[in-house]
Design a protein around this motif. Structure first.
Motif, PDB file in Angstrom:
ATOM      1  N   THR A 117       0.825  -1.209   0.000  1.00  0.00           N
ATOM      2  CA  THR A 117       0.000   0.000   0.000  1.00  0.00           C
ATOM      3  C   THR A 117       0.856   1.255   0.000  1.00  0.00           C
ATOM      4  OG1 THR A 117      -1.637  -1.239   1.288  1.00  0.00           O
ATOM      5  CG2 THR A 117      -1.924   1.140   1.150  1.00  0.00           C
ATOM      6  N   VAL A 118       1.942   1.255   0.760  1.00  0.00           N
ATOM      7  CA  VAL A 118       2.830   2.426   0.806  1.00  0.00           C
ATOM      8  C   VAL A 118       3.463   2.677  -0.556  1.00  0.00           C
ATOM      9  CG1 VAL A 118       5.051   3.209   1.718  1.00  0.00           C
ATOM     10  CG2 VAL A 118       3.287   2.375   3.272  1.00  0.00           C
ATOM     11  N   MET A 119       3.885   1.633  -1.229  1.00  0.00           N
ATOM     12  CA  MET A 119       4.476   1.815  -2.552  1.00  0.00           C
ATOM     13  C   MET A 119       3.437   2.310  -3.554  1.00  0.00           C
ATOM     14  SD  MET A 119       7.098  -1.419  -2.838  1.00  0.00           S
ATOM     15  CE  MET A 119       7.949  -0.710  -4.257  1.00  0.00           C
ATOM     16  N   TYR A 120       2.203   1.842  -3.424  1.00  0.00           N
ATOM     17  CA  TYR A 120       1.151   2.348  -4.297  1.00  0.00           C
ATOM     18  C   TYR A 120       0.897   3.837  -4.041  1.00  0.00           C
ATOM     19  CZ  TYR A 120      -3.436   3.118  -6.320  1.00  0.00           C
ATOM     20  OH  TYR A 120      -4.480   3.637  -7.039  1.00  0.00           O
ATOM     21  N   VAL A 121       0.776   4.207  -2.777  1.00  0.00           N
ATOM     22  CA  VAL A 121       0.524   5.608  -2.436  1.00  0.00           C
ATOM     23  C   VAL A 121       1.678   6.492  -2.901  1.00  0.00           C
ATOM     24  CG1 VAL A 121       0.279   7.219  -0.505  1.00  0.00           C
ATOM     25  CG2 VAL A 121      -1.003   5.079  -0.503  1.00  0.00           C
ATOM     26  N   THR A 122       2.891   6.029  -2.716  1.00  0.00           N
ATOM     27  CA  THR A 122       4.059   6.836  -3.070  1.00  0.00           C
ATOM     28  C   THR A 122       4.212   7.012  -4.569  1.00  0.00           C
ATOM     29  OG1 THR A 122       5.168   6.008  -1.081  1.00  0.00           O
ATOM     30  CG2 THR A 122       6.552   7.043  -2.759  1.00  0.00           C
ATOM     31  N   VAL A 146       6.659  -7.253 -11.234  1.00  0.00           N
ATOM     32  CA  VAL A 146       5.448  -7.796 -11.860  1.00  0.00           C
ATOM     33  C   VAL A 146       4.588  -6.702 -12.467  1.00  0.00           C
ATOM     34  CG1 VAL A 146       3.345  -9.137 -11.462  1.00  0.00           C
ATOM     35  CG2 VAL A 146       5.479  -9.791 -10.324  1.00  0.00           C
ATOM     36  N   ILE A 147       4.350  -5.630 -11.716  1.00  0.00           N
ATOM     37  CA  ILE A 147       3.481  -4.568 -12.237  1.00  0.00           C
ATOM     38  C   ILE A 147       4.247  -3.284 -12.487  1.00  0.00           C
ATOM     39  CG2 ILE A 147       1.334  -5.430 -11.296  1.00  0.00           C
ATOM     40  CD1 ILE A 147       1.658  -3.786  -8.905  1.00  0.00           C
ATOM     41  N   ASN A 148       5.585  -3.349 -12.492  1.00  0.00           N
ATOM     42  CA  ASN A 148       6.427  -2.231 -12.936  1.00  0.00           C
ATOM     43  C   ASN A 148       6.086  -0.926 -12.239  1.00  0.00           C
ATOM     44  OD1 ASN A 148       7.723  -3.921 -14.831  1.00  0.00           O
ATOM     45  ND2 ASN A 148       6.047  -3.620 -16.265  1.00  0.00           N
ATOM     46  N   ASN A 149       6.116  -0.957 -10.909  1.00  0.00           N
ATOM     47  CA  ASN A 149       5.929   0.264 -10.109  1.00  0.00           C
ATOM     48  C   ASN A 149       4.604   0.978 -10.387  1.00  0.00           C
ATOM     49  OD1 ASN A 149       8.410  -0.022  -8.791  1.00  0.00           O
ATOM     50  ND2 ASN A 149       9.485   0.987 -10.458  1.00  0.00           N
TER      51      ASN A 149
END
Length: 319
Positions: free
Chosen positions: A205-210, A269-272
């Motif tokens: 979740t943190v990587m998605y938000v960032t 997998v989803i390339n950031n």
């Protein structure tokens, strides 16, 4: 697979079926690890009167301050709500980097870019969630490490076992006289599954938000939200140690397992969370002046009056 989805293209049908088979196999394997005795727990021995395993029995996991139901609910709800809110905001605000073209898979099938991104991100997250569960359960089954309250749950008969000192090592499988279910649960300590799931959910979740959120009003919104999620995940491990349900090594191993799986899925997998950029257009052949070392300047194209004349008219004018 193609026969099941005749209206879809062959490549998309194959991709869809392979993804469904992998997902179904992952869920099935996680179920066998969690709710069946298909994979028996490795039985480790123990030293008599070992203080590392003599903590008081804290009760079943349901009585914990952070029960499994709460952990599983949070690791499912928080990322799902965050991704749904982020994708809806990005779609309606036309955020750069999240706009994708509608995918046409056949004459009758179209995939909306918003729906496509939500399914992709949540699908990968669900796959990682079950994968983390499998890794944690496999580690617990293979190692069979005891919890800090193992001897309180085991209730060994030291007299019958002939324990004379703390250095005597007990390897008998029937050394425990406690409840077999509680004893089996007390042998599943490494790594901590709750810590692994919490950190996996938080890091994903943190990587998605960032990487996806674009905040213009304040620079502290994303760091505050990210640190809050990470602190909550860390708190789960701290509670597990404080209640004598896991050792610090178990919690740290769970942190590493969940964090590594989340980072791998996001980056590889989803390339950031970014849309794949189209390949660059081929370069046009250089003009003679560029070959001579003169800089090329983009100028507006102006049609010469001579180019409007046809071949016979030019020859006629020259005669």
């Amino acid at each position: 697979c193609v026969l099941l989805y005749p209206s879809l293209s062959f490549s998309f049908s194959l991709f869809l079926c392979v993804s469904l088979v992998i997902m179904a196999g992952t869920v099935l394997l996680a179920y066998y690890f969690e709710y069946t005795d298909t994979f028996p727990v490795h039985v480790q021995g123990f030293f008599c009167y070992d203080k590392s395993f003599s903590k008081p029995y804290p009760g079943p996991d349901e009585t914990s301050k952070v029960p499994p139901v709460l952990v599983y609910s949070l690791v499912t709800a928080v990322p799902t709500i965050t991704i749904l809110a982020g994708e809806l905001m990005a779609f309606f605000m036309k955020s750069e980097g999240t706009q994708e073209k509608t995918i046409v898979t056949a004459d009758c099938c179209y995939f909306n870019p918003l729906l496509r991104r939500i399914i992709r991100f949540l699908g990968v997250y669900s796959f990682g969630l079950f994968t983390t569960t499998i890794f944690a359960n496999a580690g617990q089954v293979v190692t069979g490490n005891q919890t800090p309250h193992f001897l309180s749950a085991c209730r060994p008969n030291y007299t019958a076992l002939g324990c004379q000192s703390n250095l005597q090592y007990i390897t008998e499988r029937r050394a425990c006289t406690g409840n077999p279910l509680i004893v089996a649960s007390a042998r599943k300590s490494f790594p901590s599954k709750d810590a692994a799931l919490s950190v996996y959910s938080a890091v994903y979740t943190v990587m998605y938000v960032t990487l996806v959120f674009r905040t213009k009003g304040t620079r502290l919104t994303k760091p505050t939200l990210s640190l809050t999620l990470l602190c909550l995940a860390m708190l789960v491990g701290v509670v597990r140690v404080a209640e004598y349900r896991n050792h610090w090594a178990d919690v740290l191993a769970g942190y590493f397992t969940g964090g590594a799986i989340a980072v791998f899925l996001v980056t590889c997998v989803i390339n950031n969370f970014q849309q794949t950029k189209p390949p660059p257009l081929p370069l046009r052949p250089q003009r003679p002046e560029s070959v001579l070392g003169m800089p090329m300047v983009a100028l507006p194209c102006v049609e010469s009056p001579l180019e409007k004349l046809s071949g016979p008219q030019v020859r006629g004018g020259g005669g």
